[in-house]
Design an enzyme around this catalytic site. Structure first.
Site: not given
Ligand SMILES: Cc1ncc(COP(=O)(O)O)c(C=O)c1O
Length: 389
Positions: A212-213, A249, A333, A191, A81-82
């Site tokens: 995915a996670h 890759t 933290c 989310q 996601g990041t």
């Molecule tokens: C709203 C949101 N965006 C992006 C991310 C980042 O996803 P990833 O952990 O797959 O990098 C998260 C992960 O907590 C998230 O909650």
């Protein structure tokens, strides 16, 4: 899929209420990954092994595209996601500037750090980054947005569902405003995925990030959907993969797990979770000095962000963990000191109030019995946390 398992010392049965952080790996995702692990082959190679790996990646792309309600050539696999957020925000911003739009980017102040960080990085490229106004429940202020949009610009980034609060934005309305004013809209749907259908979001937005996670797949793989016709600028300059949009890759094993998880990510499973979250919320509100953040806005059904007046959220998280329950605070933290959650500060809470929050995020394998056990544990834990503040 399991939520309750034995702790590492095999003593207590654990209760997992931290699905917004990550979800347990679904059995089908694990099986698909194990099958993929046993294959050799780089999807870019022309030989038989390479073509088999390519077939696997492209089949997964079709599955992810169908789940999103988009086309396979609009899906870019990423490391999660990041990266999908960074590629969406930065890639769209650069493409918009290339198309002659003003270098302005707007983000909600309650966005995930992935989006906020991507936007801030654009400042060095000459973009002006503005933070939108949100109300006390985290909803983007439409009047403020309309006023800012009128000046023209590149990208607006708003999450479909907030990671700490579970609050949802009206993406269709925001997208219509952005489009009418000539801006692109990037939506972080990490989310929302699995909890509500994604096609309405994809139909409205210009780019959508998923991971995915958060849906029973593995960490380290995600995707960005980008509307066909947008010439997304790659963030990493090296390599040709993913149609020049995301070099490197492909993570074939992770992509196989992602596609298997997508097949299970039926929002109907989360409809039942909403009932559990309501039960939890009612029980929390029956405790003295508890407030729920984001309660006035529509929310995904699994997230309850509670503030325990006079107690430190961090102390409650630790005590619950020792009692066998996994929850989290939104606080970060850093070097031993706990910074209050920027999301809660943006809602107008003071720093001390923001430190009183705990996020409970439930999933399909949780049960009413688990909710009741957590509520029973919480009374004395909160009392103790208040006494020792
Ligand atoms: C709203 C949101 N965006 C992006 C991310 C980042 O996803 P990833 O952990 O797959 O990098 C998260 C992960 O907590 C998230 O909650």
């Amino acid at each position: 899929m399991m939520s309750a398992g034995l702790d590492p010392c095999q003593r207590t049965v654990r209760i997992y209420f931290d699905h917004n952080a990550t979800t347990p790996l679904a059995g089908a995702a694990r099986a698909a990954m194990v099958r993929a692990l046993d294959r050799a082959g780089n999807p870019s190679s022309v030989h038989t092994e390479g073509r088999a790996a390519r077939d696997l990646v492209e089949a997964a792309r079709r599955q992810v595209a169908a789940w999103l309600g988009g086309e396979p050539d609009e899906v870019v696999f990423t490391s999660g996601g990041t990266e999908a957020d960074v590629l969406g925000v930065v890639g769209l911003a650069r493409a918009a500037r290339g198309a002659g739009r003003l270098p302005r980017v707007m983000v909600a102040p309650i966005e995930h750090p992935a989006v906020l960080g991507a936007a801030e990085a654009l400042v060095a490229e000459g973009f002006a980054v503005e933070r939108l106004v949100v109300d006390a429940d985290g909803r983007v202020d439409g009047a403020d947005l309309a006023r800012r949009l009128a000046g023209g610009g590149a990208v607006v980034a708003v999450a479909a569902a907030n990671h700490e609060l579970g609050t949802r934005q009206d993406i269709a309305a925001l997208a219509a405003m952005a489009r009418a004013a000539g801006w692109w809209l990037h939506v972080d749907a990490v989310q929302l995925a699995g909890k509500a259908p994604l096609p309405p979001v994809v139909a409205a937005a210009d780019a959508v990030a998923v991971s995915a996670h958060k849906i029973g797949g593995p960490a380290g793989v995600g995707a960005l959907w980008v509307r066909r016709g947008i010439d997304l600028a790659a963030v990493s300059p090296a390599g040709h993969q993913e149609r020049e949009r995301r070099p490197g890759t492909e993570n074939v094993v992770g992509i196989a797990g992602f596609a298997a998880a997508v097949e299970l990510a039926d929002p109907a499973r989360y409809a039942a979770v909403a009932g559990l979250a309501e039960r939890l919320e009612a029980g929390l509100l029956a405790l003295p000095g508890v407030a729920i953040q984001g309660r006035g806005a529509p929310r995904v059904g699994n997230t309850v962000n509670a503030r325990f007046a006079g107690a430190r959220g961090e102390a409650i998280v630790i005590a619950l963990d020792l009692a066998g329950v996994a929850v989290s605070t939104g606080a970060a933290c850093t070097s031993g000191s706990v910074k209050p959650s920027p999301v809660l500060l943006a809602l107008g809470l003071g720093a001390d109030e923001a430190r009183e929050a705990v996020r409970f995020s439930l999933g399909p394998s949780n049960t009413a019995d688990e909710v009741d056990r957590v509520l029973a544990l919480l009374g004395p834990i909160v009392d103790r946390a208040r006494r020792h503040r």
